[in-house]
Design an enzyme around this catalytic site. Structure first.
Site, PDB file in Angstrom:
ATOM      1  N   ARG A  19       0.805  -1.228   0.000  1.00  0.00           N
ATOM      2  CA  ARG A  19       0.000   0.000   0.000  1.00  0.00           C
ATOM      3  C   ARG A  19       0.832   1.268   0.000  1.00  0.00           C
ATOM      4  O   ARG A  19       0.521   2.208  -0.708  1.00  0.00           O
ATOM      5  CB  ARG A  19      -0.941  -0.011   1.210  1.00  0.00           C
ATOM      6  CG  ARG A  19      -2.114  -0.901   0.956  1.00  0.00           C
ATOM      7  CD  ARG A  19      -2.930  -1.193   2.172  1.00  0.00           C
ATOM      8  NE  ARG A  19      -3.809  -2.308   1.835  1.00  0.00           N
ATOM      9  CZ  ARG A  19      -4.349  -3.133   2.700  1.00  0.00           C
ATOM     10  NH1 ARG A  19      -4.132  -2.986   3.981  1.00  0.00           N
ATOM     11  NH2 ARG A  19      -5.114  -4.115   2.282  1.00  0.00           N
ATOM     12  N   PHE A  27      -6.741  -2.813  -6.682  1.00  0.00           N
ATOM     13  CA  PHE A  27      -5.819  -3.804  -6.077  1.00  0.00           C
ATOM     14  C   PHE A  27      -5.075  -3.267  -4.854  1.00  0.00           C
ATOM     15  O   PHE A  27      -5.241  -2.125  -4.481  1.00  0.00           O
ATOM     16  CB  PHE A  27      -4.921  -4.482  -7.103  1.00  0.00           C
ATOM     17  CG  PHE A  27      -3.962  -3.656  -7.924  1.00  0.00           C
ATOM     18  CD1 PHE A  27      -3.601  -2.367  -7.581  1.00  0.00           C
ATOM     19  CD2 PHE A  27      -3.386  -4.217  -9.067  1.00  0.00           C
ATOM     20  CE1 PHE A  27      -2.692  -1.659  -8.342  1.00  0.00           C
ATOM     21  CE2 PHE A  27      -2.484  -3.508  -9.843  1.00  0.00           C
ATOM     22  CZ  PHE A  27      -2.142  -2.233  -9.468  1.00  0.00           C
ATOM     23  N   GLU A  28      -4.374  -4.148  -4.200  1.00  0.00           N
ATOM     24  CA  GLU A  28      -3.729  -3.863  -2.898  1.00  0.00           C
ATOM     25  C   GLU A  28      -4.777  -3.456  -1.860  1.00  0.00           C
ATOM     26  O   GLU A  28      -4.541  -2.615  -1.005  1.00  0.00           O
ATOM     27  CB  GLU A  28      -2.666  -2.750  -3.014  1.00  0.00           C
ATOM     28  CG  GLU A  28      -1.574  -3.020  -4.036  1.00  0.00           C
ATOM     29  CD  GLU A  28      -0.495  -3.963  -3.539  1.00  0.00           C
ATOM     30  OE1 GLU A  28      -0.576  -4.448  -2.390  1.00  0.00           O
ATOM     31  OE2 GLU A  28       0.434  -4.231  -4.319  1.00  0.00           O
ATOM     32  N   GLY A  29      -5.934  -4.076  -1.927  1.00  0.00           N
ATOM     33  CA  GLY A  29      -7.035  -3.684  -1.048  1.00  0.00           C
ATOM     34  C   GLY A  29      -7.791  -2.560  -1.735  1.00  0.00           C
ATOM     35  O   GLY A  29      -7.200  -1.530  -2.049  1.00  0.00           O
TER      36      GLY A  29
END
Lengths: 257, 592
Positions: free
Chosen positions: B263, B401-403
């Site tokens: 993140r 993406f990445e949460g």
């Protein structure tokens, strides 16, 4: 073998330049700085030579304020062994003769076998420093090299002449060469080498210790190029175009007067 | 190095000193050299192959990764004893920012160096590192990370993939399907998550050559088309027991810690992409003429350029402030200790709220940037011939993406509130004080000699407002607040804006005296525009939050607080925007 490579830090050429308050150079604030392009070829060639002969010691020299050390570190990260910094906040006021005097004063003591410089700097563009240094040291200089090789104390090189003609030249060391675009492709410093460069020796000497000589030239005025008007595209069939053109020439120029 | 190391989320209740934050102006010569090497690499080795890469000719990606390996761009996080450089986060974020201009290639790079490499570094045994790490950091092998499944994305622990120990006890037999695997088409090493005996979530190091690992077809995607995204099918895939990564049943730690790091690195990457897109937009605006004028000379276009410049300045300030927070914290850990990486990951987890903020704020800035850059291009922005169209498509995944940005918003405010409940952050006491301030009239005696005092007071006020709202939320819902997602989202929006403008203001305060008068004026303009825009966003979120949490007199009181604490005197806003636009148009790029 002892090798010297002389570099200069210049502004990023994509910068927006402004004339300084004194009107004799460009304003140095708010510029990004990098290694003079031709000096990158010089450093690359010097590093290649060092790798070729193995037993060599390669010094990078640069004149300027503390700011130039960043560029010297790049040369160290590319493969130079040590740095010699001539600390001079006013180096931009020195002409090629004064700059060459400083380099020669240092180089004389060190007896280098080969000295590499760029063909010219991207900001001043005199193309004189390299040849002046060679002259002051009493050694031959080969300029605008696009090919370089070295074996047994002899430099064999190709120089770029006007109109795409190349000249093969050769001389014995000690010698000085100036490097032109096309000589090589400079490597990018790898991250491990950037970190290793941190530990390399960097000596900084005040310019006064090298007995600087006065400049022979003085820059009287620096001015930006005149702004040119945009082009004009005429449209229509040829007969109409000719009429339009004649009208324009009559109105805006004295060509048909 | 900071004098005082703030805790994660502590910025909401404490004032940071500008000397304690890291800024891009603090980069060392070495870090700048790394950035230059990365820029040259992208320009000379990737951009010339751009069309082939977009056409999924992955040879050029694999070749590019090998070159990255030669340059040392894959070894920044690896420990020195394993041949790595173990550089700080500021360095790896800077390189991540610079590589982002390579488009789809940067996705392969980010996946490889982030989620593809870090689990091995942090959790691998000495034997596992000896076996794999050299191949990974030299680029001989590309790596991938297999967490998501068709039925479990945000709910990562809901994975169905299974692992069963073979009868001879030598292998785990993996079955299941992994989805959206970046680098799937050419990776040689996969970090695969599966549940041992259907319950113990565990990570495995799986080589492509292991029997039973099948690479699925390339997904047809909206953007980042030159990146490889496939399914990975595990069909009785045999994985030697020595390839279990970390402990059985502790896979969730690996999964979440890897995402935390992903993140903040994503924040840096999208900041680089924003700068690139803005430059493209400005150059076009300078070139394009309508009504016999460059469109960059029109106020409507200039305002876009000014707003984007200010937002990107905030985004950049935020990202490197976070890098500094992480580096300062990590620097306090004794390298010789056995549980070095445990402590290291705890240090990163400490700043999980800030990592979430970085992901959301910076990707939202990129979204706004590419949208406006298309708009500046007009009809040409809609045509693939111009890069603006690709930037627009490529951007979209960053908010997924990445949460997803929703998950990250929920996590950010959720974690802060959780820490408050646990007593790790004295949020409640501060919240009481904030409530009291709401009921007392303000006598604002402003000391004009303090730099950026108007902005600092606004930040302070927004913090008070956050405390009032979160206090009201906690009072009403107690520990059930986590279920009220709309309120958490609103709270996050305030928190995110606070961290962003605080970073922007502290950076400005730290560097302003070193700049030329012209640059100082531009910086002040950027701070003004960024603060104004952020305050408006926070005010809107606060109002929404107030209506959601309260009613009657309490609502009236909080709404009056929203008005009072979101006042920002942005006098001279128009001049500020024109200053920024003029400088950006002249430089034809991001100016800070």
């Amino acid at each position: 073998m002892k090798i010297l490579v002389c570099i200069k830090q210049v502004p990023d050429m994509e910068s927006r330049f402004k004339v300084n308050a004194a009107g004799n150079w460009y304003e140095e604030t708010d510029l990004a700085w990098r290694m003079n392009e031709y000096d990158e070829y010089a450093v690359e060639q010097a590093v290649q030579l060092k790798q070729q002969v193995g037993d060599a010691d390669l010094t990078v020299l640069c004149i300027g304020s503390d700011r130039v050390k960043e560029t010297m570190k790049k040369a160290l990260a590319m493969g130079c062994d040590r740095g010699f910094h001539i600390a001079d906040d006013d180096s931009y006021l020195k002409d090629p003769f004064a700059i060459a005097t400083l380099i020669a004063a240092y180089a004389k003591e060190q007896s280098f076998d080969l000295i590499f410089t760029g063909m010219q700097s991207q900001d001043r563009g005199s193309g004189q420093v390299g040849v002046l240094v060679a002259e002051m040291l009493g050694i031959p200089s080969l300029t605008t090299l696009v090919e370089f090789s070295y074996a047994d104390g002899t430099v064999n090189a190709k120089r770029e002449l006007e109109g795409g003609i190349k000249a093969k030249v050769s001389c014995a060391t000690p010698a000085l060469v100036t490097c032109q675009l096309g000589l090589n492709t400079p490597r990018y410093p790898t991250l491990p080498n950037i970190m290793k460069a941190k530990k390399k020796e960097m000596i900084s000497t005040p310019v006064a210790d090298l007995n600087p000589e006065a400049s022979l030239l003085e820059v009287l005025q620096v001015t930006p190029p005149e702004k040119k008007g945009g082009g004009l595209i005429l449209e229509g069939d040829p007969a109409d175009l000719a009429d339009q053109l004649i009208k324009l020439l009559k109105e805006k120029t004295t060509a048909l007067a | 190095m900071a004098g005082k190391i703030m805790k994660g989320g502590e910025f909401l209740i404490a004032e940071s000193e500008c000397q304690d934050i890291f800024t891009p102006e603090d980069f060392t010569d070495e870090q700048r050299a790394m950035a230059e090497t990365t820029e040259q690499f992208v320009e000379n080795e990737i951009i010339p192959h751009h069309d082939e890469i977009e056409g999924q000719n992955f040879e050029h990606v694999v070749e590019g990764m090998k070159k990255c390996g030669e340059l040392g761009l894959l070894m920044m996080d690896a420990p020195e004893e394993e041949g790595g450089l173990e550089l700080d986060k500021a360095s790896s974020m800077l390189v991540g920012e610079k590589i982002s201009t390579s488009g789809s290639f940067s996705v392969a790079y980010a996946a490889h160096t982030g989620i593809g490499t870090l689990p091995l570094i942090y959790y691998g045994t000495t034997e596992q590192k000896e076996k794999y790490l050299e191949k990974i950091i030299t680029g001989e092998w590309c790596s991938a990370y297999c967490l998501t499944e068709p039925g479990s994305g945000s709910d990562a622990l809901g994975a169905q993939a299974s692992a069963v120990l073979s009868e001879d006890g030598k292998n785990y037999i993996l079955n299941g399907t992994k989805q959206y695997i970046t680098n799937g088409g050419f990776a040689e090493l996969f970090t695969v998550f599966a549940k041992v005996d259907k319950q113990h979530f565990t990570a495995f190091l799986v080589e492509k050559s292991f029997a039973g690992l099948v690479v699925g077809n390339e997904e047809k995607k909206m953007g980042i088309k030159g990146s490889s995204t496939t399914q990975i099918i595990l069909d009785n895939c045999q994985v030697p027991v020595e390839n279990v990564l970390g402990e059985i049943g502790k896979g969730h730690k690996i999964a979440f810690n890897s995402l935390n790091i992903g993140r903040f690195k994503l924040g840096a990457g999208v900041t680089g992409a924003s700068k690139m897109a803005l430059g493209e937009g400005i150059r076009y605006a300078n070139e394009r003429k309508q009504f016999n004028r460059q469109i960059s000379s029109f106020g409507a276009i200039q305002e876009k350029i000014a707003d984007l410049t200010a937002s990107i300045y905030a985004s950049e300030s935020l990202v490197y402030r976070l890098a500094g927070l992480l580096d300062d914290k990590i620097a306090t850990i004794d390298k010789g200790v056995d549980d070095y990486y445990d402590q290291y990951l705890k240090a990163i987890e400490e700043y999980a709220p800030e990592c979430g903020i970085s992901k959301v704020f910076c990707s939202d800035v990129l979204a706004k940037t590419v949208d406006e850059v298309v708009q500046i291009h007009g009809g040409y922005g809609f045509c693939s011939e111009y890069p603006a169209e690709r930037y627009y498509r490529d951007e979209r995944i960053n908010r997924i993406f990445e949460g997803t940005n929703e998950i990250n918003r929920l996590l950010t405010s959720g974690m802060i509130l959780k820490r408050a409940m646990k007593g790790e952050l004295p949020l409640q006491a501060e919240s009481m004080k904030a409530f009291e301030s709401l009921m007392t009239p303000s006598f604002e005696d402003v000391d004009e000699s303090i730099p950026f005092i108007a902005e600092k007071m606004t930040i302070q006020n927004l913090k008070t407002l956050f405390l009032i709202l979160s206090g009201a939320g906690v009072q009403k819902y107690m520990d059930k607040l986590a279920d009220e997602q709309e309120i958490l989202m609103a709270a996050s929006d305030i928190v995110i804006q606070i961290f962003a403008i605080e970073s922007a203001v502290l950076r400005a305060e730290k560097i302003i005296d070193t700049l030329s008068p012209a640059k100082q004026e531009q910086l002040r303009a950027a701070v003004k525009v960024a603060t104004f825009n952020a305050t408006e966003v926070a005010a809107s979120a606060a109002k929404k939050g107030a209506y959601m949490v309260e009613e009657g007199d309490a609502l009236t009181m909080i709404l009056s607080g929203v008005r009072r604490y979101t006042k920002y005197d942005a006098s001279g806003l128009l001049e500020a925007k024109r200053t920024l636009a003029a400088a950006a148009n002249d430089a034809e790029k991001y100016i800070f």
